[in-house]
Design a protein around this motif. Structure first.
Motif, mmCIF file in Angstrom:
data_model
loop_
_atom_site.group_PDB
_atom_site.id
_atom_site.type_symbol
_atom_site.label_atom_id
_atom_site.label_comp_id
_atom_site.label_asym_id
_atom_site.label_seq_id
_atom_site.Cartn_x
_atom_site.Cartn_y
_atom_site.Cartn_z
ATOM 1 N N LYS A 1 13.238 -3.929 46.113
ATOM 2 C CA LYS A 1 12.442 -4.867 45.318
ATOM 3 C C LYS A 1 12.106 -6.117 46.123
ATOM 4 O O LYS A 1 10.965 -6.600 46.111
ATOM 5 C CB LYS A 1 13.207 -5.236 44.044
ATOM 6 N N ARG A 2 13.092 -6.668 46.839
ATOM 7 C CA ARG A 2 12.834 -7.870 47.647
ATOM 8 C C ARG A 2 11.772 -7.597 48.711
ATOM 9 O O ARG A 2 10.867 -8.407 48.928
ATOM 10 C CB ARG A 2 14.128 -8.350 48.305
ATOM 11 N N ARG B 1 14.097 5.204 42.650
ATOM 12 C CA ARG B 1 12.992 6.124 42.376
ATOM 13 C C ARG B 1 12.136 5.602 41.221
ATOM 14 O O ARG B 1 10.897 5.623 41.274
ATOM 15 C CB ARG B 1 13.569 7.492 42.042
ATOM 16 N N ALA B 2 12.782 5.084 40.166
ATOM 17 C CA ALA B 2 12.039 4.531 39.027
ATOM 18 C C ALA B 2 11.229 3.314 39.443
ATOM 19 O O ALA B 2 10.095 3.112 38.986
ATOM 20 C CB ALA B 2 13.005 4.169 37.903
ATOM 21 N N LEU B 3 11.794 2.486 40.308
ATOM 22 C CA LEU B 3 11.073 1.312 40.829
ATOM 23 C C LEU B 3 9.777 1.748 41.494
ATOM 24 O O LEU B 3 8.710 1.166 41.249
ATOM 25 C CB LEU B 3 11.977 0.577 41.814
ATOM 26 N N LEU B 4 9.852 2.774 42.339
ATOM 27 C CA LEU B 4 8.658 3.240 43.045
ATOM 28 C C LEU B 4 7.637 3.841 42.084
ATOM 29 O O LEU B 4 6.423 3.657 42.243
ATOM 30 C CB LEU B 4 9.046 4.255 44.117
ATOM 31 N N ARG C 1 3.866 2.348 41.553
ATOM 32 C CA ARG C 1 2.651 3.153 41.731
ATOM 33 C C ARG C 1 1.693 2.952 40.563
ATOM 34 O O ARG C 1 0.471 2.855 40.744
ATOM 35 C CB ARG C 1 3.029 4.634 41.883
ATOM 36 N N LEU C 2 2.222 2.890 39.360
ATOM 37 C CA LEU C 2 1.384 2.650 38.184
ATOM 38 C C LEU C 2 0.770 1.254 38.231
ATOM 39 O O LEU C 2 -0.414 1.063 37.913
ATOM 40 C CB LEU C 2 2.216 2.808 36.912
ATOM 41 N N GLU C 3 1.564 0.277 38.632
ATOM 42 C CA GLU C 3 1.098 -1.112 38.653
ATOM 43 C C GLU C 3 0.029 -1.354 39.714
ATOM 44 O O GLU C 3 -0.819 -2.235 39.555
ATOM 45 C CB GLU C 3 2.288 -2.041 38.881
#
Length: 258
Positions: free
Chosen positions: A111-112, A159-162, A166-168
């Protein structure tokens, strides 16, 4: 200005080191990033890559890295590879400190890096090109297994972060790629996970026919980054033939005409 420049975290060993070497060999300009200055100096000597010390769990380090990348020419790819596992114990008995550290490195570290370098990617991407954010996750982020709960939780979250990212970023010329390796025989992953017990680390790979190598994953990463800009390999799962699942690993010779 047309260029191919990548930032690779976790570059002091294993998959990160191999990815830097592969990218340099493919004509990329590369900034290899890690905590260990001595290892980075060796990486620079052997590959010619630019190197920067940075702990992805330290916001000031990450901010300084982003400023350096922006001031020194930008980038069109970020490989968030820094991560790792600690311990091999049940959810009940495992160390909360190990869980916290794994989450900080694998999830918050990603995230950072994304938050700091995404503006740099946006400023660098040229018309007709695509920038790329590639996260190295794991099959541990797809299927849970006994005594892997802390690592599973961290990699599921990464994995959820990625996926959310991708959606954002939909509508922008920025690809989000998830490379999920299975069993990879590197010099440090299992050694660190098992508290420096070399014999236990060696046993993880003993009698496994052809576990993956760091270079196998690096080759996959470079392939994904070099595809045409309209092509996005959302998620790439890479396992040795001997590994059907995290909990299903063949030892001994593979059967022929069974």
């Amino acid at each position: 200005m047309t260029f191919r420049r990548a930032v690779v975290t976790g570059a002091s060993s294993g998959i990160g080191w191999a990815t830097v070497a592969r990218l340099v060999d493919s004509g990329w300009k590369v900034i290899g990033v890690a905590r260990r200055a001595d290892r980075l100096e060796q990486l620079h000597r052997e590959t010619g890559a630019d190197v920067r010390t940075c702990d992805v769990t330290n916001q000031a380090d990450v901010d300084a890295l982003a400023a350096y990348v922006a001031e020194s020419g930008g980038a069109d790819a970020v490989v968030s590879n820094a991560g790792g596992a600690l311990g091999l114990a049940t959810v009940e008995e495992s160390s909360i400190d190990d869980w916290s550290r794994m989450y900080d490195v694998n999830v918050l570290g990603t995230k950072r890096i994304v938050s700091a370098l995404l503006p740099v990617l946006r400023a660098s991407v040229e018309p007709g090109r695509a920038a790329s954010i590639l996260g190295v996750t794991s099959i541990a982020g797809q299927v849970a297994y006994e005594k892997g709960g802390g690592y599973n939780a961290a990699k599921f979250a990464q994995r959820a972060l990625l996926q959310a990212l991708r959606l954002e970023l939909a509508g922008e010329p920025i690809r989000v790629i998830d490379v999920a390796p299975g069993l990879v025989h590197t010099e440090e992953f299992s050694l660190v996970r098992l508290g420096g017990d070399q014999s236990a680390a060696d046993a993880v790979y003993a009698d496994v026919p052809h576990p993956l190598t760091a270079d196998d994953i690096a080759e996959t990463i470079v392939h994904a980054l070099e595809l045409p800009p309209h092509v996005n390999l959302d998620q790439i799962t890479v396992k040795p033939v001997a590994q059907a699942a995290p909990h299903k690993l063949v030892k001994g010779e593979l059967k022929v005409n069974a």
